[in-house]
Write a protein that holds these residues in place. Structure first.
Motif, PDB file in Angstrom:
ATOM      1  N   PRO A 129      39.835  33.986  30.065  1.00  0.00           N
ATOM      2  CA  PRO A 129      38.612  34.696  30.433  1.00  0.00           C
ATOM      3  C   PRO A 129      38.940  35.936  31.269  1.00  0.00           C
ATOM      4  O   PRO A 129      39.908  35.956  32.028  1.00  0.00           O
ATOM      5  CB  PRO A 129      37.828  33.672  31.257  1.00  0.00           C
ATOM      6  CG  PRO A 129      38.845  32.691  31.720  1.00  0.00           C
ATOM      7  CD  PRO A 129      39.933  32.679  30.696  1.00  0.00           C
ATOM      8  N   ALA A 130      38.110  36.925  31.090  1.00  0.00           N
ATOM      9  CA  ALA A 130      38.325  38.168  31.830  1.00  0.00           C
ATOM     10  C   ALA A 130      37.856  37.984  33.271  1.00  0.00           C
ATOM     11  O   ALA A 130      36.798  37.390  33.525  1.00  0.00           O
ATOM     12  CB  ALA A 130      37.557  39.302  31.172  1.00  0.00           C
ATOM     13  N   PRO A 131      38.624  38.450  34.225  1.00  0.00           N
ATOM     14  CA  PRO A 131      38.192  38.323  35.626  1.00  0.00           C
ATOM     15  C   PRO A 131      36.983  39.234  35.889  1.00  0.00           C
ATOM     16  O   PRO A 131      36.816  40.267  35.239  1.00  0.00           O
ATOM     17  CB  PRO A 131      39.404  38.771  36.432  1.00  0.00           C
ATOM     18  CG  PRO A 131      40.213  39.595  35.484  1.00  0.00           C
ATOM     19  CD  PRO A 131      39.919  39.078  34.109  1.00  0.00           C
TER      20      PRO A 131
END
Length: 129
Positions: free
Chosen positions: A72-74
């Motif tokens: 997942p993208a931060p």
């Protein structure tokens, strides 16, 4: 002559001892087991047929390895999201999955009615006359 008689008597005694010893021999007589010999010869002569090239077709499926999931993208603005979370107040409303429990309490068969039942005084036993 006496010497010849003694020598022949000695030989007779020695041969008699060996004959007696041979007749009471305890060593087993080795006999070949014909069935076992035939079985071993057949085992040695056996040659397995060569395996078929396409023997696995239909019995083995091709494997398709799934792609690994992406990380997942931060969050881009973590400080803003944390302050927004801290600003929200927890809600005391029942969760959507707990609607069945609220309906059961209203009908008198839920946990609250059971606890009320437990808190009631026990009826006094009647005296027998």
């Amino acid at each position: 002559m006496s010497m010849l008689l003694r020598r022949s008597a000695q030989l007779a005694r020695v041969s008699a001892r060996t004959t007696v010893a041979r007749s009471f021999s305890t060593s087993p007589v080795t006999q070949k087991d014909l069935v076992q010999e035939l079985y071993l010869n057949e085992l040695k002569a056996y040659k397995a047929p060569p395996p078929a090239k396409d023997a696995h077709v239909g019995a083995v499926k091709n494997i398709n390895i799934p792609h690994p999931p992406e990380a997942p993208a931060p969050p881009t603005n973590l400080a803003a999201e944390l302050s927004a979370y801290d600003a929200t107040e927890p809600s005391l409303a029942p969760a959507p999955s707990a609607k069945g429990a609220v309906v059961a309490d209203e009908m008198g068969t839920g946990a609250k009615s059971f606890l009320n039942f437990l808190e009631q005084d026990l009826p006094r036993p009647e005296a027998h006359h």
